[in-house]
Every structure is written in structure tokens, then in C-alpha cells.
Design an enzyme around this catalytic site. Structure first.
Site, short mmCIF file in Angstrom:
data_model
loop_
_atom_site.label_atom_id
_atom_site.label_comp_id
_atom_site.label_asym_id
_atom_site.label_seq_id
_atom_site.Cartn_x
_atom_site.Cartn_y
_atom_site.Cartn_z
N LYS A 48 -40.93 34.20 18.71
CA LYS A 48 -40.11 34.49 17.53
C LYS A 48 -40.87 34.17 16.24
O LYS A 48 -40.90 34.99 15.30
CB LYS A 48 -38.81 33.69 17.57
CG LYS A 48 -37.87 34.00 16.41
CD LYS A 48 -36.67 33.08 16.41
CE LYS A 48 -37.03 31.69 15.95
NZ LYS A 48 -35.85 30.80 15.79
N ASP A 86 -33.71 35.90 16.64
CA ASP A 86 -33.12 34.56 16.55
C ASP A 86 -31.67 34.63 17.01
O ASP A 86 -31.23 35.64 17.56
CB ASP A 86 -33.24 34.01 15.13
CG ASP A 86 -32.37 34.78 14.13
OD1 ASP A 86 -31.80 35.83 14.50
OD2 ASP A 86 -32.24 34.32 12.99
#
Length: 229
Positions: A120, A138
């Protein structure tokens, strides 16, 4: 979500916010990398508050290593998990110096070898620093994609891959920013604000949440007496 609805979905978000940006404050690719690494399980606002002074004195890996672990901790001690994060930031800074000439690599695989940097974080840096069409999934994006039917998946990676496949041009560069902001401010975790959502008619989430209504005023001792209670 049907392809035509996907296009309309993104078109509306794009019209409302043509040039979305990360809410993390940074001055270069390195400070963005540090800010994203610090933001895990923390708010962007909290990270920004801590890093404004930090980045004025340590905006390169060399300056960060010179600041040292204790010096870094003093700047980020208001951020959750700051002890572990400080160790990772010093370690990744040293690794950038030793293996990348002090520069942040524009390569996701190389970024993921750095301490404290996962997929991420790497995707955010690739997108915001280097303009890559990546999708940083997320909790907000995971929720929005599953709720709306845009890209359903049981894991962040599954959602990312489906999102990558489902998102057409010209929306790919800014897609993850639109989705994060939509999840943060409209499609909230506990109670999505469907009544003011610009894509609610395209969304698979049911039932839609109605507008909030004002609760009746609580009776006080004075108004109880006034009405004879």
C-alpha cells in the site's frame, strides 16, 4: 457494477474534484515516503502535525540519519507506534543511502524491500511521487469498493487487482485519491452519508441511510417545572 456505471461513477467524482491529492504534506518523494510510512494506523492530520517541523530539518535520507533515532522520536512521539516507525524510518533512510544513492526508487518491488514499506505504501509513493497508475487499497478504498460493487474482494490485494482491471482511462491516475476521499468524508464506516452522496444511485449498498434528524430537546429541570412535571 456495469462498465457504463463505472465510467459514470468516476466521471461524477472527477467533476466534483478534478485534481485530487493526498492529504499528507510532503516536499519531495523522500518525505512522501516517510509520511506514508508514518501514517499506518494514524490519521493524516496527526502525521502532518508531527512532520511539519521534522521535514524542515530532515528532508533527505542523509539528514534523517544525521538526526538519529532519538531525535526522530522527539518529532513523531505524538504518532501511534512511533518507536517502531522511527526505527523503520532510520533503517529505510540508511538503505536508500547504501543501495539507491539517497534517492527513492520509482519501482514498487524496490520500495517494498525497504523497512516498514508494504504494498500500500509503495503504491501511494508510485502514484503521488512518480505519476504511476497504481491503486493503494486502504480501509477506505476497501470499504467503498465492496459496498458499491465497484471492485469486490475479500483482501486488499484482491480489491486492488479488480480495481486495476475495472478502472478505465482517463480515471486511472486519480482513482485511488477519489475513492479514499469518498470513503473518508461520505461513505463513512459506521454510517455512510448516502443522502448527500453523488453516486448513490450507482451504488449497490442497501438500505441507503436517510438524512439525520434532530433529536428532541432533553427536558431540563427548569422546563419540567414550566410544564408542571
Amino acid at each position: 457494477m456495469k462498465k457504463a456505471d463505472v465510467v459514470e461513477f468516476y466521471a461524477r467524482l472527477a467533476e466534483a474534484n478534478p485534481h485530487p491529492e493526498t492529504e499528507l504534506e510532503f516536499v519531495n518523494a523522500y518525505t512522501l515516503l516517510v509520511a506514508v510510512a508514518l501514517s499506518a494506523q494514524s490519521t493524516d492530520a496527526g502525521v502532518n502535525k508531527a512532520t511539519r517541523a521534522l521535514f524542515r530539518i530532515a528532508d533527505t535520507p542523509e539528514k534523517m540519519v544525521a538526526l538519529g533515532l532519538d531525535g526522530l522520536k522527539e518529532h513523531i512521539k505524538t504518532i501511534g507506534l512511533y518507536n517502531t516507525k522511527a526505527k523503520n524510518v532510520i533503517a529505510l533512510s540508511q538503505m536508500l543511502i547504501d543501495h539507491h544513492g539517497g534517492e527513492v526508487p520509482a519501482n514498487r518491488d524496490a520500495l517494498e524491500t525497504l523497512p516498514g514499506v508494504g504494498r500500500k505504501t509503495a503504491n501511494v509513493v508510485m502514484n503521488s511521487a512518480f505519476g504511476a497508475e497504481t491503486f493503494a487499497v486502504d480501509t477506505h478504498i476497501f470499504r467503498v469498493c465492496n459496498r458499491t460493487g465497484l471492485a469486490r474482494g475479500k483482501t486488499p490485494l484482491a480489491v486492488e487487482l479488480k480495481l486495476d482491471n475495472a478502472t478505465p482511462q482517463p480515471f486511472r491516475l486519480h482513482a485511488h485519491h477519489w475513492l479514499i476521499l469518498h470513503g473518508r468524508y461520505t461513505c463513512k464506516a459506521r454510517k455512510p452519508e448516502c443522502w448527500r452522496c453523488i453516486v448513490s444511485d450507482l451504488c449497490a449498498f442497501k438500505p441507503k441511510t436517510p438524512p439525520l434528524t434532530k433529536a428532541p430537546a432533553a427536558k431540563t429541570e427548569s422546563n419540567k417545572a414550566a410544564i408542571g412535571e
